[in-house]
Every structure is written in structure tokens, then in C-alpha cells.
Design a protein around this motif. Structure first.
Motif, PDB file in Angstrom:
ATOM      1  N   VAL A   6       0.841  -1.193   0.000  1.00  0.00           N
ATOM      2  CA  VAL A   6       0.000   0.000   0.000  1.00  0.00           C
ATOM      3  C   VAL A   6       0.877   1.243   0.000  1.00  0.00           C
ATOM      4  N   HIS A   8       1.099   5.099   0.991  1.00  0.00           N
ATOM      5  CA  HIS A   8       0.418   5.872   2.026  1.00  0.00           C
ATOM      6  C   HIS A   8       0.456   7.355   1.687  1.00  0.00           C
ATOM      7  N   ASP A  11      -5.553  12.278   2.047  1.00  0.00           N
ATOM      8  CA  ASP A  11      -6.591  12.574   1.066  1.00  0.00           C
ATOM      9  C   ASP A  11      -6.222  13.804   0.250  1.00  0.00           C
ATOM     10  N   THR A 130      -8.980   3.409  -0.351  1.00  0.00           N
ATOM     11  CA  THR A 130      -8.634   2.710   0.882  1.00  0.00           C
ATOM     12  C   THR A 130      -9.617   1.572   1.153  1.00  0.00           C
ATOM     13  N   ASP A 131      -9.290   0.752   2.134  1.00  0.00           N
ATOM     14  CA  ASP A 131     -10.205  -0.322   2.543  1.00  0.00           C
ATOM     15  C   ASP A 131     -11.563   0.240   2.942  1.00  0.00           C
ATOM     16  N   GLU A 133     -12.891   3.078   1.996  1.00  0.00           N
ATOM     17  CA  GLU A 133     -13.570   3.588   0.803  1.00  0.00           C
ATOM     18  C   GLU A 133     -14.103   2.450  -0.060  1.00  0.00           C
ATOM     19  N   TYR A 171      -1.142   7.000  -4.863  1.00  0.00           N
ATOM     20  CA  TYR A 171      -1.712   6.038  -3.923  1.00  0.00           C
ATOM     21  C   TYR A 171      -2.278   4.842  -4.671  1.00  0.00           C
ATOM     22  N   ARG A 173      -3.419   0.476  -3.681  1.00  0.00           N
ATOM     23  CA  ARG A 173      -3.355  -0.771  -2.921  1.00  0.00           C
ATOM     24  C   ARG A 173      -3.243  -1.912  -3.925  1.00  0.00           C
TER      25      ARG A 173
END
Length: 218
Positions: A6, A8, A11, A130-131, A133, A171, A173
């Protein structure tokens, strides 16, 4: 422990990156669609209400619109939405674009929801959120669909974490397809098609290892 799969960023950093990216890639020409969009288009039966999340430069939204579908693209970058709206007007396409984050509380109310024959579409979006989101995305997809409607996703998987990335250090993942599919099932979707591999989303030297999946709303 930091997860090595991931990137980092805050926002604000993500928003700044994508605004700068799309502001610098504006074009007045019709973009080519992704491989995934052409695949999904072949699975549709007649005119469809398509809600694309992470519409970016609008390549797939404009493609679907040009084939007679009723399209709304949603993206967190205002620069992207402004560019897509201008390009749609130039090309004479009816696609509309909304600037919003996936966890924005009033997002569902901003989207015109109609009963029947709706597709929620997201290419290279799931791995860019993100997880938390991701959960918001599936919550929203469930709210926007009725039984028989569809969800179509394509994203980078955990097996893609070490490959070359053309689009830079933004960003991202790397998603476990089994976990995503299980999560979608808990949100009321049934897997109807799922595949993983190289060759589905090749761009220059970046041959991403992706998962693509189709779901139907139960």
C-alpha cells in the motif's frame, strides 16, 4: 507494521496528485476505450444506465455513451470532471460527470437512479481507494442497484505489487480478489464471471496483473 503493498498518502495529497495529472493530460480528441470497457460492452443487453466510479479522463464513459448508453462518470478530481465535461460537449456526447469522493454522504442523492438495467462500473478504481472507501463503494453500489442489475470491476491484485508502474508513485493498494468477491457477496452481489492474469490491461511496459469480475445484484 506498514503494509508494503500500500502507498500511504493523505486525502489532500491524493486529490492534489490527480488534479495535476488530469489538468496536464487534457485533450480535445476522442480517447480510445480500455480493453475492459470493450469486454463489458459486449456483455450488455441493450441501452443501459451506467454509473462509472473513478471515471478519470473519461475514456470509458465516453465510449459507453457513444454506443447509446446513459452514462454518468464520478471522480474525486474536479480537474478530471471539468475536462471530461468539456470533452463530452466537444464530441457531442450526452455523458455527464460528477466531482465527488466515494464516501461523500450525499453522493447517492446526486446520482439519478432509475429502476432496472443499471451497471455500476469501476476500472482501476478499487485499488486506488482505501479499505474503508472500498466498503463505501460497495455500500453505494448496493444502494444504486436493484435485483438483476450488474457490477463490473477491474483492479490490480496482490500479485501486481512488484511490477513496473507507468503512472508514477500515486496512492494504490493491491487487492486480494477472494476478499473483494466475498465482500461483494455480503453486499448482495453474486459473482457471474471472474478471471485474473496478465495481458488484460497492458500499457507500455506496465503489464498489470489484474482481476476483472462481473456480478449480478441478487
Amino acid at each position: 507494521m506498514t503494509d508494503p503493498t500500500v502507498s500511504h498518502e493523505s486525502d489532500a495529497e491524493r486529490e492534489s496528485y490527480w488534479n495535476a495529472y488530469y489538468a496536464s493530460t487534457r485533450t480535445a480528441r476522442r480517447p480510445l476505450p480500455s480493453q475492459f470497457a470493450t469486454f463489458v460492452a459486449g456483455e450488455l443487453e441493450g441501452p443501459t444506465r451506467i454509473l462509472e466510479f473513478g471515471s478519470g479522463a473519461g475514456r470509458d464513459s465516453l465510449f459507453f455513451s457513444s454506443h447509446g448508453h446513459d452514462v454518468t462518470g464520478v471522480d474525486g478530481s474536479k480537474a478530471a470532471v471539468d475536462a471530461c465535461s468539456a470533452l463530452a460537449a466537444t464530441l457531442g456526447e450526452g455523458a455527464t460527470f460528477v466531482a465527488a469522493t466515494i464516501d461523500q454522504p450525499d453522493l447517492a442523492s446526486q446520482l439519478r437512479v432509475e429502476a432496472g438495467n443499471t451497471l455500476v462500473y469501476a476500472r482501476f478504481f478499487v485499488h486506488a481507494i482505501t479499505d474503508e472507501e472500498e466498503t463505501a463503494f460497495l455500500d453505494l453500489a448496493a444502494r444504486l442497484t436493484s435485483p438483476g442489475d450488474r457490477l463490473a470491476v477491474e483492479y490490480r491484485t496482490v500479485r501486481d505489487s512488484s511490477g513496473a508502474k507507468v503512472t508514477g508513485a500515486h496512492y494504490r493498494r493491491f487487492v486480494n480478489p477472494s476478499s473483494f468477491n466475498a465482500k461483494a457477496v455480503l453486499h448482495g452481489f453474486e459473482v457471474t464471471y471472474a478471471v485474473e492474469g496478465f495481458g488484460f490491461a497492458k500499457y507500455k511496459q506496465d503489464d498489470a496483473y489484474v482481476a476483472r469480475a462481473l456480478f449480478v445484484r441478487r
